[in-house]
Scaffold this active site. Structure first.
Site, PDB file in Angstrom:
ATOM      1  N   ASP A   1      -7.181  -9.158   5.679  1.00 23.61           N
ATOM      2  CA  ASP A   1      -8.184  -9.073   6.736  1.00 23.61           C
ATOM      3  C   ASP A   1      -8.765  -7.679   6.892  1.00 23.61           C
ATOM      4  O   ASP A   1      -8.166  -6.676   6.500  1.00 23.61           O
ATOM      5  CB  ASP A   1      -7.549  -9.454   8.085  1.00 23.61           C
ATOM      6  CG  ASP A   1      -6.566  -8.386   8.561  1.00 23.61           C
ATOM      7  OD1 ASP A   1      -5.605  -8.097   7.820  1.00 23.61           O
ATOM      8  OD2 ASP A   1      -6.794  -7.801   9.648  1.00 23.61           O
TER       9      ASP A   1
ATOM     10  N   LEU B   1       7.239  -2.400   3.583  1.00 20.04           N
ATOM     11  CA  LEU B   1       8.350  -2.852   2.743  1.00 20.04           C
ATOM     12  C   LEU B   1       9.647  -2.132   3.130  1.00 20.04           C
ATOM     13  O   LEU B   1      10.709  -2.755   3.238  1.00 20.04           O
ATOM     14  CB  LEU B   1       8.019  -2.602   1.265  1.00 20.04           C
ATOM     15  CG  LEU B   1       9.092  -3.016   0.268  1.00 20.04           C
ATOM     16  CD1 LEU B   1       9.397  -4.505   0.369  1.00 20.04           C
ATOM     17  CD2 LEU B   1       8.686  -2.651  -1.154  1.00 20.04           C
TER      18      LEU B   1
ATOM     19  N   ARG C   1      -9.841 -13.398   6.314  1.00 17.79           N
ATOM     20  CA  ARG C   1      -8.643 -13.992   5.683  1.00 17.79           C
ATOM     21  C   ARG C   1      -8.949 -15.312   4.984  1.00 17.79           C
ATOM     22  O   ARG C   1      -8.253 -15.711   4.058  1.00 17.79           O
ATOM     23  CB  ARG C   1      -7.562 -14.252   6.733  1.00 17.79           C
ATOM     24  CG  ARG C   1      -7.008 -13.021   7.413  1.00 17.79           C
ATOM     25  CD  ARG C   1      -5.754 -13.387   8.192  1.00 17.79           C
ATOM     26  NE  ARG C   1      -5.355 -12.374   9.168  1.00 17.79           N
ATOM     27  CZ  ARG C   1      -4.599 -11.328   8.902  1.00 17.79           C
ATOM     28  NH1 ARG C   1      -4.173 -11.122   7.663  1.00 17.79           N
ATOM     29  NH2 ARG C   1      -4.266 -10.460   9.846  1.00 17.79           N
TER      30      ARG C   1
ATOM     31  N   ASP D   1       0.863  -1.183   0.000  1.00 16.70           N
ATOM     32  CA  ASP D   1       0.000   0.000   0.000  1.00 16.70           C
ATOM     33  C   ASP D   1       0.904   1.239   0.000  1.00 16.70           C
ATOM     34  O   ASP D   1       1.400   1.645  -1.046  1.00 16.70           O
ATOM     35  CB  ASP D   1      -0.906  -0.124   1.241  1.00 16.70           C
ATOM     36  CG  ASP D   1      -1.992   0.933   1.337  1.00 16.70           C
ATOM     37  OD1 ASP D   1      -2.296   1.585   0.334  1.00 16.70           O
ATOM     38  OD2 ASP D   1      -2.554   1.107   2.434  1.00 16.70           O
TER      39      ASP D   1
ATOM     40  N   GLY E   1       3.878   1.374   1.290  1.00 15.16           N
ATOM     41  CA  GLY E   1       5.276   0.953   1.194  1.00 15.16           C
ATOM     42  C   GLY E   1       6.014   1.046   2.521  1.00 15.16           C
ATOM     43  O   GLY E   1       7.187   0.679   2.607  1.00 15.16           O
TER      44      GLY E   1
HETATM   45  P1  IMP Z   1       1.832  -0.507   3.737  1.00 16.17           P
HETATM   46  O1  IMP Z   1       2.844  -0.606   4.840  1.00 16.17           O
HETATM   47  O2  IMP Z   1       1.079   0.788   3.779  1.00 16.17           O
HETATM   48  O3  IMP Z   1       2.401  -0.792   2.363  1.00 16.17           O
HETATM   49  O4  IMP Z   1       0.700  -1.552   4.014  1.00 16.17           O
HETATM   50  C1  IMP Z   1       0.972  -2.860   4.083  1.00 16.17           C
HETATM   51  C2  IMP Z   1       0.058  -3.594   5.023  1.00 16.17           C
HETATM   52  O5  IMP Z   1      -1.171  -2.901   5.315  1.00 16.17           O
HETATM   53  C3  IMP Z   1      -0.339  -4.876   4.383  1.00 16.17           C
HETATM   54  O6  IMP Z   1       0.599  -5.898   4.656  1.00 16.17           O
HETATM   55  C4  IMP Z   1      -1.693  -5.138   4.968  1.00 16.17           C
HETATM   56  O7  IMP Z   1      -1.550  -5.823   6.197  1.00 16.17           O
HETATM   57  C5  IMP Z   1      -2.255  -3.772   5.236  1.00 16.17           C
HETATM   58  N1  IMP Z   1      -3.165  -3.344   4.156  1.00 16.17           N
HETATM   59  C6  IMP Z   1      -2.950  -2.372   3.242  1.00 16.17           C
HETATM   60  N2  IMP Z   1      -3.981  -2.242   2.411  1.00 16.17           N
HETATM   61  C7  IMP Z   1      -4.885  -3.173   2.788  1.00 16.17           C
HETATM   62  C8  IMP Z   1      -6.196  -3.550   2.294  1.00 16.17           C
HETATM   63  O8  IMP Z   1      -6.744  -3.007   1.330  1.00 16.17           O
HETATM   64  N3  IMP Z   1      -6.814  -4.566   2.959  1.00 16.17           N
HETATM   65  C9  IMP Z   1      -6.265  -5.211   4.025  1.00 16.17           C
HETATM   66  N4  IMP Z   1      -5.045  -4.899   4.509  1.00 16.17           N
HETATM   67  C10 IMP Z   1      -4.365  -3.891   3.902  1.00 16.17           C
END
Ligand code: IMP
Ligand code: MG
Length: 178
Positions: free
Chosen positions: A162, A111, A168, A106, A108
Site C-alpha cells: 500500500d 523482521l 493493495r 526493506d 529488516g
Molecule cells: P522494514 O521493517 O523496513 O523491513 O519494512 C517492512 C515494511 O515496510 C513492510 O512490511 C511494508 O509494510 C513497508 N514497506 C517497505 N517498503 C515498502 C514499499 O516499497 N512499498 C510499500 N510498503 C513498504
C-alpha cells in the site's frame, strides 16, 4: 500500460501480474523442496494477504498449516513506526517449523521485531519467505531464506502493498515515478 495515481503520487508499472505469478511459483517450489515437515506458515498482515493466498495454493507439503498475525505499533496522532505486539496468534508454537510470509523486506526492522516476538516460544525452526526484498536498504544480519525478487530502493505498491493504505488491490506492482 498507463500510469496510476494514488493520493498525491504517480506510479508506473514495475512487475506485471504474470511475472508475479512466476515469482510466487518459484518461491513455492523452493519451499516445497526444502524438506520442512508439517510447517506452520505465518503471514504478516496486512501486506502479505495476496502473496500468502497465492503461495499457499502452490504448497504441496503434507499437513501444512497457515495462520495470520498483525504487528501492532502504537498509533497516536503520530506513528512512531515501532512495531511491538503480535495480534491474532492463537496456535501453540512449541516444536513447530515456522515459515514467515512477508510482502516486502526493506530495512529488516519488522523482521527483527518478529524474531524477537518468537523468542522463548520453543519453536523447532524458523524460516522467512518474502515476495520482495530491497538488499540496498537491508540493515540486519538475519538471513532471509526464500526471496521472490530483489528490487532497488524504489517505493512500490500493488498486490498487497500500500501507499497510505490504498493500492493493495492492484493486480500488478507499480513503482513510484520520479
Ligand atoms: P522494514 O521493517 O523496513 O523491513 O519494512 C517492512 C515494511 O515496510 C513492510 O512490511 C511494508 O509494510 C513497508 N514497506 C517497505 N517498503 C515498502 C514499499 O516499497 N512499498 C510499500 N510498503 C513498504
Ligand atoms: Mg507490510
Amino acid at each position: 500500460m498507463k500510469d496510476i495515481k494514488l493520493h498525491d503520487k504517480t506510479f508506473e508499472l514495475f512487475i506485471s501480474a504474470k511475472e508475479i505469478e512466476q515469482i510466487v511459483k518459484n518461491v513455492a517450489d523452493e519451499i516445497n523442496n526444502n524438506g520442512i515437515e508439517k510447517p506452520l506458515f505465518i503471514a504478516i498482515l496486512n501486506g502479505s494477504f495476496l502473496f500468502a493466498a497465492d503461495v499457499m495454493r502452490k504448497i504441496t507439503i503434507p499437513n501444512s498449516e497457515i495462520s495470520f498475525i498483525k504487528l501492532a505499533s502504537y498509533q497516536g496522532t503520530k506513528s512512531t513506526g515501532s512495531v511491538n505486539e503480535l495480534i491474532g496468534l492463537s496456535q501453540d508454537l512449541e516444536n513447530r517449523n515456522i515459515i514467515i510470509l512477508e510482502d516486502i523486506i526493506d530495512t529488516g526492522n519488522t523482521l527483527e521485531k518478529i524474531i524477537e516476538l518468537f523468542q522463548n516460544k520453543k519453536i523447532a525452526s524458523f524460516k522467512t519467505a518474502t515476495l520482495l526484498y530491497k538488499p540496498k536498504a537491508y540493515k540486519k544480519d538475519i538471513p532471509i531464506d526464500f526471496i521472490g525478487k530483489s528490487i532497488p530502493n524504489d517505493f512500490v505498491v500493488g498486490y498487497g502493498l500500500d501507499y497510505d493504505e490504498i493500492g493493495r488491490n492492484l493486480p500488478h506492482i507499480y513503482k513510484l515515478k520520479n
